[in-house]
Scaffold this motif. Sequence first.
Motif, PDB file in Angstrom:
ATOM      1  N   UNK A  87      -7.983 -61.312  10.196  1.00  0.00           N
ATOM      2  CA  UNK A  87      -6.951 -60.990   9.215  1.00  0.00           C
ATOM      3  C   UNK A  87      -5.933 -59.949   9.622  1.00  0.00           C
ATOM      4  N   UNK A  88      -6.027 -59.403  10.826  1.00  0.00           N
ATOM      5  CA  UNK A  88      -5.064 -58.403  11.242  1.00  0.00           C
ATOM      6  C   UNK A  88      -3.703 -59.044  11.466  1.00  0.00           C
ATOM      7  N   UNK A  89      -2.630 -58.267  11.308  1.00  0.00           N
ATOM      8  CA  UNK A  89      -1.289 -58.789  11.483  1.00  0.00           C
ATOM      9  C   UNK A  89      -0.431 -57.792  12.246  1.00  0.00           C
ATOM     10  N   UNK A  90       0.506 -58.300  12.995  1.00  0.00           N
ATOM     11  CA  UNK A  90       1.562 -57.503  13.603  1.00  0.00           C
ATOM     12  C   UNK A  90       2.873 -58.042  13.051  1.00  0.00           C
ATOM     13  N   UNK A  91       3.791 -57.167  12.711  1.00  0.00           N
ATOM     14  CA  UNK A  91       5.086 -57.581  12.183  1.00  0.00           C
ATOM     15  C   UNK A  91       6.170 -57.246  13.187  1.00  0.00           C
ATOM     16  N   UNK A  92       7.087 -58.171  13.408  1.00  0.00           N
ATOM     17  CA  UNK A  92       8.167 -57.914  14.344  1.00  0.00           C
ATOM     18  C   UNK A  92       9.277 -58.923  14.137  1.00  0.00           C
ATOM     19  N   UNK A 144      12.900 -56.901  -2.680  1.00  0.00           N
ATOM     20  CA  UNK A 144      13.672 -57.715  -1.748  1.00  0.00           C
ATOM     21  C   UNK A 144      12.728 -58.260  -0.686  1.00  0.00           C
ATOM     22  N   UNK A 145      12.826 -59.562  -0.418  1.00  0.00           N
ATOM     23  CA  UNK A 145      11.964 -60.206   0.570  1.00  0.00           C
ATOM     24  C   UNK A 145      12.793 -60.514   1.810  1.00  0.00           C
ATOM     25  N   UNK A 146      12.304 -60.063   2.956  1.00  0.00           N
ATOM     26  CA  UNK A 146      13.011 -60.275   4.216  1.00  0.00           C
ATOM     27  C   UNK A 146      12.123 -61.069   5.173  1.00  0.00           C
ATOM     28  N   UNK A 147      12.738 -61.909   5.997  1.00  0.00           N
ATOM     29  CA  UNK A 147      11.931 -62.684   6.955  1.00  0.00           C
ATOM     30  C   UNK A 147      11.524 -61.826   8.150  1.00  0.00           C
ATOM     31  N   UNK A 148      10.251 -61.910   8.521  1.00  0.00           N
ATOM     32  CA  UNK A 148       9.731 -61.225   9.704  1.00  0.00           C
ATOM     33  C   UNK A 148       8.743 -62.162  10.401  1.00  0.00           C
ATOM     34  N   UNK A 149       8.566 -61.949  11.690  1.00  0.00           N
ATOM     35  CA  UNK A 149       7.573 -62.712  12.434  1.00  0.00           C
ATOM     36  C   UNK A 149       6.226 -62.016  12.263  1.00  0.00           C
ATOM     37  N   UNK A 150       5.208 -62.810  11.956  1.00  0.00           N
ATOM     38  CA  UNK A 150       3.857 -62.279  11.724  1.00  0.00           C
ATOM     39  C   UNK A 150       2.890 -62.995  12.660  1.00  0.00           C
ATOM     40  N   UNK A 151       1.997 -62.248  13.271  1.00  0.00           N
ATOM     41  CA  UNK A 151       0.909 -62.853  14.045  1.00  0.00           C
ATOM     42  C   UNK A 151      -0.393 -62.537  13.319  1.00  0.00           C
ATOM     43  N   UNK A 152      -1.191 -63.577  13.097  1.00  0.00           N
ATOM     44  CA  UNK A 152      -2.459 -63.436  12.376  1.00  0.00           C
ATOM     45  C   UNK A 152      -3.568 -64.082  13.190  1.00  0.00           C
ATOM     46  N   UNK A 165      -2.574 -71.341  34.125  1.00  0.00           N
ATOM     47  CA  UNK A 165      -3.932 -71.680  34.554  1.00  0.00           C
ATOM     48  C   UNK A 165      -3.986 -72.444  35.872  1.00  0.00           C
ATOM     49  N   UNK A 166      -2.940 -73.180  36.222  1.00  0.00           N
ATOM     50  CA  UNK A 166      -2.934 -73.938  37.471  1.00  0.00           C
ATOM     51  C   UNK A 166      -2.212 -73.167  38.574  1.00  0.00           C
ATOM     52  N   UNK A 167      -1.016 -72.695  38.268  1.00  0.00           N
ATOM     53  CA  UNK A 167      -0.194 -72.015  39.272  1.00  0.00           C
ATOM     54  C   UNK A 167      -0.658 -70.591  39.569  1.00  0.00           C
ATOM     55  N   UNK A 168      -1.412 -70.003  38.641  1.00  0.00           N
ATOM     56  CA  UNK A 168      -1.906 -68.622  38.774  1.00  0.00           C
ATOM     57  C   UNK A 168      -0.764 -67.609  38.920  1.00  0.00           C
ATOM     58  N   UNK A 169       0.351 -67.899  38.275  1.00  0.00           N
ATOM     59  CA  UNK A 169       1.520 -67.020  38.269  1.00  0.00           C
ATOM     60  C   UNK A 169       1.864 -66.659  36.828  1.00  0.00           C
ATOM     61  N   UNK A 170       2.502 -65.516  36.663  1.00  0.00           N
ATOM     62  CA  UNK A 170       2.900 -65.060  35.334  1.00  0.00           C
ATOM     63  C   UNK A 170       3.973 -65.977  34.742  1.00  0.00           C
ATOM     64  N   UNK A 171       3.831 -66.218  33.458  1.00  0.00           N
ATOM     65  CA  UNK A 171       4.786 -67.023  32.693  1.00  0.00           C
ATOM     66  C   UNK A 171       5.195 -66.167  31.513  1.00  0.00           C
ATOM     67  N   UNK A 172       6.483 -66.118  31.216  1.00  0.00           N
ATOM     68  CA  UNK A 172       6.987 -65.295  30.112  1.00  0.00           C
ATOM     69  C   UNK A 172       7.914 -66.149  29.256  1.00  0.00           C
ATOM     70  N   UNK A 173       7.741 -66.064  27.933  1.00  0.00           N
ATOM     71  CA  UNK A 173       8.642 -66.749  27.008  1.00  0.00           C
ATOM     72  C   UNK A 173       9.239 -65.715  26.065  1.00  0.00           C
ATOM     73  N   UNK A 174      10.527 -65.836  25.800  1.00  0.00           N
ATOM     74  CA  UNK A 174      11.225 -64.946  24.878  1.00  0.00           C
ATOM     75  C   UNK A 174      11.483 -65.698  23.581  1.00  0.00           C
ATOM     76  N   UNK A 175      10.941 -65.149  22.474  1.00  0.00           N
ATOM     77  CA  UNK A 175      11.114 -65.747  21.151  1.00  0.00           C
ATOM     78  C   UNK A 175      11.926 -64.808  20.267  1.00  0.00           C
ATOM     79  N   UNK A 176      12.740 -65.401  19.404  1.00  0.00           N
ATOM     80  CA  UNK A 176      13.494 -64.648  18.403  1.00  0.00           C
ATOM     81  C   UNK A 176      13.356 -65.356  17.069  1.00  0.00           C
ATOM     82  N   UNK A 177      13.541 -64.587  16.016  1.00  0.00           N
ATOM     83  CA  UNK A 177      13.555 -65.166  14.672  1.00  0.00           C
ATOM     84  C   UNK A 177      15.002 -65.488  14.327  1.00  0.00           C
ATOM     85  N   UNK A 178      15.234 -66.723  13.905  1.00  0.00           N
ATOM     86  CA  UNK A 178      16.534 -67.118  13.382  1.00  0.00           C
ATOM     87  C   UNK A 178      16.282 -67.693  12.000  1.00  0.00           C
TER      88      UNK A 178
END
Length: 157
Positions: free
Chosen positions: A37-42, A25-33, A52-65
Amino acid sequence: MMSNLSKQRFRSAIFIVLLCFILSIRVPVIVIQWEDGKELLFDSFQLKWIHSVEKEEWIELYEREGDELVLKKTYFKTFGAGTPYDEKGTTVKDGYVVMDIDHTYDELLLTISENVKTTIVLMEKEIPLYKFIESYETATVSVHRLSVFTIMWEGLN
């Protein structure tokens, strides 16, 4: 009537067929490469860095759909260069401007940098990519369909 040995062989054959089916069975997962060649699955993650300009933290929330990455929300402290602006879906929480985005991507190309502290957050655990990926190396984040066997194996390594 089947003998006990025949019943045992039949059960073993059924077990093997079911196991092969489940492992294929093949399931969709998010992979970082990245380059080596290393990978993280999530299945969902936050991407953090220092703007880089504002020198403040920026956070983005991603999900797999399905088979796509969706940027659901972005969090930042000040408006500035490259900052989206949209009154709709914008709130303020804990000193951050929070924007609902809902933008779909096939893949993300991240340029890793110690200067901006490129970090992935998985299940509230921070993984500072800049500490083990060379600065200015590119990492790709995308959705892959992997077999259950592959996911189990990757999880053990």
